[in-house]
Design an enzyme around this catalytic site. Sequence first.
Site, PDB file in Angstrom:
ATOM      1  N   GLU A   1       0.816  -1.213   0.000  1.00  0.00           N
ATOM      2  CA  GLU A   1       0.000   0.000   0.000  1.00  0.00           C
ATOM      3  C   GLU A   1       0.853   1.268   0.000  1.00  0.00           C
ATOM      4  O   GLU A   1       0.805   2.060   0.942  1.00  0.00           O
ATOM      5  CB  GLU A   1      -0.925   0.012   1.221  1.00  0.00           C
ATOM      6  CG  GLU A   1      -1.917  -1.120   1.259  1.00  0.00           C
ATOM      7  CD  GLU A   1      -2.775  -1.097   2.519  1.00  0.00           C
ATOM      8  OE1 GLU A   1      -2.416  -0.365   3.466  1.00  0.00           O
ATOM      9  OE2 GLU A   1      -3.783  -1.789   2.548  1.00  0.00           O
TER      10      GLU A   1
ATOM     11  N   GLY B   1       1.898   5.083  -0.722  1.00  0.00           N
ATOM     12  CA  GLY B   1       1.158   6.332  -0.930  1.00  0.00           C
ATOM     13  C   GLY B   1       2.113   7.441  -1.307  1.00  0.00           C
ATOM     14  O   GLY B   1       2.202   7.861  -2.448  1.00  0.00           O
ATOM     15  N   ARG B   2       2.884   7.900  -0.313  1.00  0.00           N
ATOM     16  CA  ARG B   2       3.834   8.999  -0.530  1.00  0.00           C
ATOM     17  C   ARG B   2       4.801   8.704  -1.682  1.00  0.00           C
ATOM     18  O   ARG B   2       5.075   9.577  -2.514  1.00  0.00           O
ATOM     19  CB  ARG B   2       4.618   9.223   0.765  1.00  0.00           C
ATOM     20  CG  ARG B   2       5.561  10.415   0.734  1.00  0.00           C
ATOM     21  CD  ARG B   2       6.546  10.341   1.893  1.00  0.00           C
ATOM     22  NE  ARG B   2       5.876  10.063   3.148  1.00  0.00           N
ATOM     23  CZ  ARG B   2       5.509  10.978   4.040  1.00  0.00           C
ATOM     24  NH1 ARG B   2       5.759  12.252   3.804  1.00  0.00           N
ATOM     25  NH2 ARG B   2       4.920  10.647   5.166  1.00  0.00           N
TER      26      ARG B   2
ATOM     27  N   ARG C   1       2.506  20.470   6.668  1.00  0.00           N
ATOM     28  CA  ARG C   1       3.517  19.531   7.157  1.00  0.00           C
ATOM     29  C   ARG C   1       4.677  20.197   7.900  1.00  0.00           C
ATOM     30  O   ARG C   1       5.154  19.637   8.895  1.00  0.00           O
ATOM     31  CB  ARG C   1       4.037  18.665   6.013  1.00  0.00           C
ATOM     32  CG  ARG C   1       2.964  17.753   5.412  1.00  0.00           C
ATOM     33  CD  ARG C   1       3.539  16.754   4.408  1.00  0.00           C
ATOM     34  NE  ARG C   1       4.397  15.794   5.059  1.00  0.00           N
ATOM     35  CZ  ARG C   1       5.727  15.791   4.954  1.00  0.00           C
ATOM     36  NH1 ARG C   1       6.336  16.709   4.218  1.00  0.00           N
ATOM     37  NH2 ARG C   1       6.435  14.882   5.575  1.00  0.00           N
TER      38      ARG C   1
ATOM     39  N   TYR D   1       4.932  18.453  11.322  1.00  0.00           N
ATOM     40  CA  TYR D   1       5.974  17.416  11.420  1.00  0.00           C
ATOM     41  C   TYR D   1       7.396  17.975  11.373  1.00  0.00           C
ATOM     42  O   TYR D   1       8.350  17.214  11.312  1.00  0.00           O
ATOM     43  CB  TYR D   1       5.838  16.420  10.264  1.00  0.00           C
ATOM     44  CG  TYR D   1       4.527  15.694  10.187  1.00  0.00           C
ATOM     45  CD1 TYR D   1       4.108  14.856  11.212  1.00  0.00           C
ATOM     46  CD2 TYR D   1       3.702  15.827   9.069  1.00  0.00           C
ATOM     47  CE1 TYR D   1       2.905  14.165  11.133  1.00  0.00           C
ATOM     48  CE2 TYR D   1       2.496  15.153   8.977  1.00  0.00           C
ATOM     49  CZ  TYR D   1       2.104  14.322  10.015  1.00  0.00           C
ATOM     50  OH  TYR D   1       0.912  13.653   9.928  1.00  0.00           O
TER      51      TYR D   1
ATOM     52  N   CYS E   1      -1.679  34.008   9.975  1.00  0.00           N
ATOM     53  CA  CYS E   1      -1.454  34.711  11.237  1.00  0.00           C
ATOM     54  C   CYS E   1      -0.946  33.739  12.298  1.00  0.00           C
ATOM     55  O   CYS E   1      -1.600  33.485  13.316  1.00  0.00           O
ATOM     56  CB  CYS E   1      -2.753  35.388  11.687  1.00  0.00           C
ATOM     57  SG  CYS E   1      -2.513  36.576  13.024  1.00  0.00           S
TER      58      CYS E   1
ATOM     59  N   TYR F   1       0.120  14.456   1.156  1.00  0.00           N
ATOM     60  CA  TYR F   1      -0.354  15.064   2.404  1.00  0.00           C
ATOM     61  C   TYR F   1      -0.323  16.590   2.393  1.00  0.00           C
ATOM     62  O   TYR F   1      -0.287  17.214   3.434  1.00  0.00           O
ATOM     63  CB  TYR F   1       0.439  14.516   3.601  1.00  0.00           C
ATOM     64  CG  TYR F   1       0.423  13.020   3.650  1.00  0.00           C
ATOM     65  CD1 TYR F   1      -0.737  12.328   3.990  1.00  0.00           C
ATOM     66  CD2 TYR F   1       1.543  12.277   3.290  1.00  0.00           C
ATOM     67  CE1 TYR F   1      -0.776  10.945   3.994  1.00  0.00           C
ATOM     68  CE2 TYR F   1       1.511  10.896   3.296  1.00  0.00           C
ATOM     69  CZ  TYR F   1       0.350  10.231   3.642  1.00  0.00           C
ATOM     70  OH  TYR F   1       0.314   8.868   3.635  1.00  0.00           O
TER      71      TYR F   1
END
Length: 474
Positions: free
Chosen positions: A323, A325-326, A363, A367, A394, A423
């Site tokens: 699976e 994704g990224r 992100r 992260y 802001c 993402y």
Amino acid sequence: MVSTPAPALDNSGRQYLPTLDPATASPNQVLMPLTARANAQNHLEIGGCDVTTLVERFGSPLYILDEETLRTACRQYREAFRQYYPGESLVIYASKAWNCLAVCAVVDSEELGLDVVSGGELYTALKAGVSPDKIYLHGNNKSVEELSLAVSAGCTIVVDNWQELKTLVSLAADSETSETAGGQPIRILLRLTPGIECHTHEYIRTGHLDSKFGFDPEQLDEVFAYVSQQPALLCVGLHAHIGSQIFELQAHQDLTSVMVQWLSKAAQYGLPISELDIGGGLGIRYTESDDPPSIDEWVKVICEGVIRACQRQGVAMPRLIAEPGRSLIGSACVTAYRVGGQKTVPGIRTYVTVDGGMSDNPRPITYQSVYRAVVANKLSAPMTESVAIAGKHCESGDIVIKDAKLPPTEPGDVLVVMGTGAYNYSMASNYNRLPRPAAVLVNQGDASLILQRETVEDLIRQDRLPERLVRREG
């Protein structure tokens, strides 16, 4: 005749352009999409489209998705499994990375399945024409409505916990649901927590024991016994996922061994396990120092690990599912912004502002993710300045890149941040009531709008003003 010295390409935006053969390069190992190049105007071009022209046409911020890079990644995964694994295999796109109609359709056309984690992602996949038998529903707190939609559509459900198991049994007992599902048992996989640590951000590490996902391995016997006594459930496989943005191969090799042991144990309970889903997690290159394995290397390790473990356990090779994704879509997309003003804090830093930020890329603030950027209309200009690229929100923490090397910039320049396919759109928000950006799919000089830019009218579409608050004249 006076000759003009060649630009220092190793100190310009050109250093980030792909240098490998696009036919063999692993998309997760490049910073730019595979089709990125400098055109005759010294502008960045992706998919045969001048990025500055795209911004003039579609506005900014703008997600630019390169179709060739995405398709190349899909094919490399699919072909590598066919090369290294003698049994049946299926690559499933983890669509949480970027789920929209066009992305689902491209991935589906490359013969991949789809992993969805909500009713919304499932609905989008179905609307894109993805066959339900290639859709797997994940999630640690699926609602009854989401489960019902998956059951009625005929999707496979990756069961995460006891609550879901019992809810599915109840749904199957409901005559209306059973008729909608054709009276067939509900096809499920069981998600188990392998207890394998890997070096990645703690928020995206899901395989260790202290995780909200999956059944605890200490519950295996109890879970297998329960499922084996439920005729309404057809347990065809096991699933595990150890995290995201992983560069290590050993952790995935360890995972294959653990999962085949589980498969052997499940057989003792008479469960017809025929699928082993080892999740995804292969990382991509966000900076020059990142060194992820190639797609081919990752698949080879997975396949060899499963083959060895099956031989050791004396079990037949299951249908092998992955699976990613990224690593399928992350490097295929860039985000283009318009540069605004600057602020210099003497002795500290210079801020260069752009017309987006944490609403289109959360992100960095979430992260502490690091990116690289170029100025699309000054691709060969020496990068002589070290600046912070600041978003317009802001929040003091709305910094897209804290330490970016750029050429001198002016208002209106087109700044491009690389590696934003995973993402970014899927986690985008309307913070400060900014409309979400548009997205275009580029291929061989053609740019197709796949996400229309939101308007301020879209922002208030769901608002409701109580009658007593309506201001009346006079």
